[in-house]
Design an enzyme around this catalytic site. Structure first.
Site, PDB file in Angstrom:
ATOM      1  N   LYS A  35       0.825  -1.224   0.000  1.00 49.95           N
ATOM      2  CA  LYS A  35       0.000   0.000   0.000  1.00 49.95           C
ATOM      3  C   LYS A  35       0.857   1.271   0.000  1.00 49.95           C
ATOM      4  O   LYS A  35       0.445   2.304  -0.528  1.00 49.95           O
ATOM      5  CB  LYS A  35      -0.927   0.008   1.214  1.00 49.95           C
ATOM      6  N   GLU A  87      -9.643   7.037   3.001  1.00 47.48           N
ATOM      7  CA  GLU A  87     -10.641   6.158   3.615  1.00 47.48           C
ATOM      8  C   GLU A  87      -9.910   4.885   3.998  1.00 47.48           C
ATOM      9  O   GLU A  87      -8.911   4.533   3.386  1.00 47.48           O
ATOM     10  CB  GLU A  87     -11.751   5.844   2.609  1.00 47.48           C
ATOM     11  N   SER A 129       1.810  -9.633  -0.954  1.00 52.53           N
ATOM     12  CA  SER A 129       1.520  -8.196  -0.865  1.00 52.53           C
ATOM     13  C   SER A 129       1.778  -7.612   0.517  1.00 52.53           C
ATOM     14  O   SER A 129       2.000  -6.417   0.659  1.00 52.53           O
ATOM     15  CB  SER A 129       0.062  -7.949  -1.261  1.00 52.53           C
TER      16      SER A 129
HETATM   17  C1  LIG Z   1      -1.508  -6.935   2.563  1.00 56.10           C
HETATM   18  C2  LIG Z   1      -2.645  -6.579   1.663  1.00 56.10           C
HETATM   19  N1  LIG Z   1      -2.770  -7.232   0.490  1.00 56.10           N
HETATM   20  C3  LIG Z   1      -3.773  -6.967  -0.358  1.00 56.10           C
HETATM   21  C4  LIG Z   1      -4.736  -6.017  -0.057  1.00 56.10           C
HETATM   22  C5  LIG Z   1      -5.844  -5.796  -1.036  1.00 56.10           C
HETATM   23  O1  LIG Z   1      -5.776  -4.568  -1.673  1.00 56.10           O
HETATM   24  P1  LIG Z   1      -5.501  -4.452  -3.226  1.00 56.10           P
HETATM   25  O2  LIG Z   1      -6.420  -5.399  -3.902  1.00 56.10           O
HETATM   26  O3  LIG Z   1      -5.774  -3.032  -3.530  1.00 56.10           O
HETATM   27  O4  LIG Z   1      -4.078  -4.830  -3.466  1.00 56.10           O
HETATM   28  C6  LIG Z   1      -4.655  -5.299   1.151  1.00 56.10           C
HETATM   29  C7  LIG Z   1      -5.648  -4.271   1.496  1.00 56.10           C
HETATM   30  O5  LIG Z   1      -5.653  -3.683   2.552  1.00 56.10           O
HETATM   31  C8  LIG Z   1      -3.580  -5.588   2.029  1.00 56.10           C
HETATM   32  O6  LIG Z   1      -3.447  -4.955   3.196  1.00 56.10           O
END
Ligand SMILES: Cc1ncc(COP(=O)(O)O)c(C=O)c1O
Length: 412
Positions: free
Chosen positions: A93, A115, A380
């Site tokens: 993020k 948000e 992620s």
């Molecule tokens: C670690 C992590 N992975 C994935 C996501 C999903 O978000 P996005 O689909 O925008 O990557 C989030 C959302 O808070 C997250 O904290």
């Protein structure tokens, strides 16, 4: 920043999805933002500053590592992991938050608003604002404030003000509405920092562009690999589209997206927007696929991972899904927990619950793909943030004792 032009929307649309469905008053700030963004991505001083923040603040490039033990255990394709969880603040993020905060500063804004649902984007926005000396207000539903106190603390530690929203269901969708309302009256000095590749144009283009660094690095790091597939989890879609965007034209590489399958197939039991239960609609300023109830209102969603628990999906991913370029699979809570355990026990890597969905789909695929080929998972985020969810599942009795002791200590 390769592939920027190629991936851009056409006037805010990706096929049938996207657009700018907002109140008249938000047209001007969205136009101002679009102009500033298009200028910034061609401006070498902006790009140099962004690159410096990426290396000196986020800690990029994040590593791409070979998961040898899991690969041998599964006996199929080689599994690699892009460790986005090693980015400062613990998740991807921050890539978007720091870049949008820098853009806001260049636009002369003094304040950012954001948000947040589970709190991850709020944390990243608060950290980025602290780094760049901007005021930060985070809108968060009252229900989320109550259940995500550790993230509220973190945002406040970074100096942000967390505003609890007590209208509607008091969750993410209400927080988005409040943030939009704030922006409508404050845009002269305020930037609305949207946290995923969704919302009205130009946000999906902006967020993808700033997350595309994930895939660009992987392209360099994986030069010697014969990649069969990339796997990512999808909430709004920012880590997935950031990971995939450099590879969209590589037709031999499968792009695999894991949505939250939750606890079942019925609406209300999951957050699977690309499966049969979802419909096309216009929500939060953009057209895409949403989980809606019988009255066409946004439905409740459910997932063990807060970050995937969102009723809509970014328009570009929805379009790539419709065209068949991105394959979508629903991963249940149970499968995500099994993947979490497998990677922790065999690789010593603790995935965020969101990322464990990507891990789970890679595990399923690995056995079907030849041994010489590679599957790359985008991790992620790190799993440390999830201890309040995983502890009661894996160690309920010990967790209860721990909380009771903590309470006793607090009251002494
Ligand atoms: C670690 C992590 N992975 C994935 C996501 C999903 O978000 P996005 O689909 O925008 O990557 C989030 C959302 O808070 C997250 O904290």
């Amino acid at each position: 920043m390769q592939n920027i032009e190629k991936n851009m929307s056409e006037n805010g649309y990706f096929g049938d999805y996207g657009g700018k469905y907002v109140a008249e008053v938000l047209r001007a700030p969205l136009d101002e933002l679009e102009n500033a963004f298009k200028k910034a991505i061609k401006d070498s001083s902006f790009l140099n500053e962004l690159n410096a923040l990426r290396s000196e603040y986020i800690g990029r490039p994040t590593p791409l590592i070979y998961a040898k033990n899991i690969t041998e255990k599964l006996g199929g394709a080689k599994i690699y992991i892009k460790l986005e969880g090693l980015a400062n603040t613990g998740a991807h993020k921050i890539n978007n938050a720091i870049a949008q905060a820098l853009l806001a500063k260049k636009m002369g804004k003094k304040r950012i608003i954001a948000e947040t649902g589970a709190g991850q984007h709020g944390v990243a926005s608060a950290a980025a604002a602290a780094k760049l000396g901007l005021e930060c207000v985070v809108y968060m539903g009252e229900v989320d404030v109550a259940r995500q106190q550790p993230n509220v603390l973190t945002m406040e530690m970074y100096g942000a003000e967390v505003r609890a929203v007590n209208v509607g269901a008091k969750t993410l969708k209400d927080a988005i509405n409040e943030a939009m309302r704030d922006w409508a009256s404050s845009f002269k000095d305020t930037h609305y920092l949207i946290g995923s590749a969704l919302g009205p144009a130009p946000f999906p283009d902006i967020v993808r562009t700033f997350q595309a660094i994930i895939g660009e690095e992987v392209k360099e790091q994986a030069k010697s690999l014969d990649i069969a597939a990339l796997c990512a989890c999808v909430g709004g879609g920012s880590n997935a589209i950031g990971f995939f965007s450099a590879f969209i034209d590589d037709e031999n590489i499968r792009l695999i997206a894991a949505e939250a399958g939750g606890i079942g197939k019925n609406v209300g039991e999951n957050a699977a927007r690309m499966q049969g239960g979802a419909k096309e609609g216009i929500v939060h300023g953009y057209k895409s696929r949403f989980l809606l109830d019988g009255d066409g209102q946004v439905a409740e969603t459910r997932s063990i991972s807060a970050g995937l628990d969102y009723p809509g999906i970014g328009p570009q991913l929805a379009d790539l899904g419709k065209k068949g370029r991105v394959e979508f699979y629903a991963i249940s809570d149970k499968e995500a927990l099994e993947a979490l355990n497998l990677f922790a026990k065999n690789e010593g890597i603790l995935f965020a619950l969101e990322s464990a969905h990507a891990g789970a789909i890679a595990i399923k695929l690995a056995r079907e793909i030849e041994k010489e080929k590679a599957i790359i998972i985008n991790m992620s985020g790190r799993g440390d943030k999830d201890i309040f969810i995983t502890s009661p599942i894996f160690r309920p009795k010990e967790w209860e004792n721990f909380l009771q002791n903590e309470l006793k200590n607090l009251r002494q």
